[in-house]
Design an enzyme around this catalytic site. Structure first.
Site, PDB file in Angstrom:
ATOM      1  N   CYS A 171       0.836  -1.236  -0.177  1.00 54.95           N
ATOM      2  CA  CYS A 171      -0.091  -0.076  -0.014  1.00 54.95           C
ATOM      3  C   CYS A 171       0.713   1.270   0.049  1.00 54.95           C
ATOM      4  CB  CYS A 171      -1.084  -0.009   1.370  1.00 54.95           C
ATOM      5  SG  CYS A 171      -2.233  -1.586   1.205  1.00 54.95           S
TER       6      CYS A 171
ATOM      7  N   HIS B 185      -2.920   6.462   4.783  1.00 56.29           N
ATOM      8  CA  HIS B 185      -3.706   5.323   4.492  1.00 56.29           C
ATOM      9  C   HIS B 185      -5.024   4.798   5.401  1.00 56.29           C
ATOM     10  CE1 HIS B 185      -4.210   1.749   2.251  1.00 56.29           C
ATOM     11  NE2 HIS B 185      -3.909   0.859   3.329  1.00 56.29           N
TER      12      HIS B 185
ATOM     13  N   ASN C 270     -10.861   0.411   1.546  1.00 56.10           N
ATOM     14  CA  ASN C 270      -9.371   0.388   1.607  1.00 56.10           C
ATOM     15  C   ASN C 270      -8.857   0.153   0.148  1.00 56.10           C
ATOM     16  OD1 ASN C 270      -6.471  -0.283   1.769  1.00 56.10           O
ATOM     17  ND2 ASN C 270      -6.881  -2.024   2.990  1.00 56.10           N
TER      18      ASN C 270
END
Length: 315
Positions: A101, A243, A273
């Protein structure tokens, strides 16, 4: 794709019964986006790239470096950057960067380094994330459901930015912290030399509680270093882009760091997400509100595990 609909899909396919609206209540995610048939990571990246180029007043051939930076890709080989470039019609040096990520922020940092080194004049950094394709919709039992539960937070998205040298402002500071001893906590373990074939390894597996525990153990040192080095307080940032995995995880982040909630761009309830596209989508949502001199802090959290900060000032 609402959490309620996703939960009903999984229940129907697996025969497992969950408490009503459990997925939404546990994660705080109401909905997320999912690609349609015939859409891929490159599809989302190309759309975002065209938007970024259009806003910058540029044509594809004005870019001499194209970085596809994503946890997802179209295929193992060749690099998805070539698929994106073929669609755009550019002729730039093209390559992939992947780091879970944190991929998109890593891609921006790598492109910046190449510009500073004189290897590129103008870069296009793109991501296309389709983690919904790695979700197990028919777990065989409670153990498989638990093993892949963190994957039910995923949403698909794309993002892109154009980078070039500026006289003032721009990227002011970058820092990273990596704890690779935790690489097995979560991921998609198929497609490489360890598990080249077999559907079993193409699904996301991971313990969300364990991953959260790891990040809490690592702590806020990378953020503390950034503030000490730059002399900036939380109130010096117009926005803090972080994030986001679930709403409880985000609330815990605010509690640990002390970042004022009004500085955050909260996307997880609506979009889920979005893997490495998260920070790019958040930037897209606020970029029109930014004035020259406004500062934005990017905070990336990625499996592997790594933490990354980037301070950017609008020129």
């Amino acid at each position: 794709m609402t959490s309620q609909h996703l939960q009903e899909q999984i229940s129907t396919a697996s025969g497992l019964r969950w408490p009503a609206r459990m997925l939404e209540r546990v994660t705080g995610i109401v909905s997320r986006r999912a690609v349609a048939e015939g859409e891929y990571a490159s599809t989302l990246a190309v759309r975002a790239a065209r938007t970024a180029l259009d806003r910058a007043g540029l044509a594809p051939y004005d870019v001499d470096l194209l970085v596809f930076a994503s946890a997802t890709r179209d295929m193992v080989e060749p690099a998805t950057a070539h698929v994106v470039q073929a669609e755009l019609g550019s002729r730039a040096h093209a390559l992939d960067v992947t780091n879970a990520c944190n991929s998109f922020v890593n891609g921006i940092d790598a492109a910046r380094a190449m510009i500073l080194a004189g290897r590129a004049r103008r870069a296009l950094v793109v991501t296309g994330e389709t983690p919904s394709r790695a979700v197990r919709h028919a777990p065989s039992g409670p153990d498989q459901l638990r093993d892949g539960f963190a994957g039910y937070t995923f949403g698909d998205a794309g993002a892109a930015v154009v980078l070039e040298a500026v006289d003032r402002g721009g990227i002011l500071d970058v820092d990273t912290e990596t704890h690779s001893e935790h690489w097995q906590v979560g991921g998609i373990f198929g497609g490489g030399s360890r598990h080249p074939r077999g559907d079993e390894h193409t699904y996301f597996r991971g313990d969300g509680a364990e991953l959260r525990e790891v990040f809490e153990k690592i702590g806020t040192s990378v953020l503390d270093r950034m503030r000490l080095r730059t002399g900036l307080a939380w109130t010096d940032f117009r926005y803090v882009l972080v994030h986001q995995v679930t709403v409880p995880y985000l609330e815990r982040f605010v509690e640990l760091t002390g970042i004022p909630r009004d500085r955050l761009v909260v996307t997880v309830p609506e979009f889920g997400n979005m893997a490495s596209a998260t920070l790019g989508v958040q930037l897209d949502l606020v970029h029109e509100r930014l004035l020259p001199g406004d500062r934005v802090l990017f905070v990336g959290l990625g499996g592997g595990v790594s933490i990354m900060t980037m301070v950017w000032e609008k020129p």
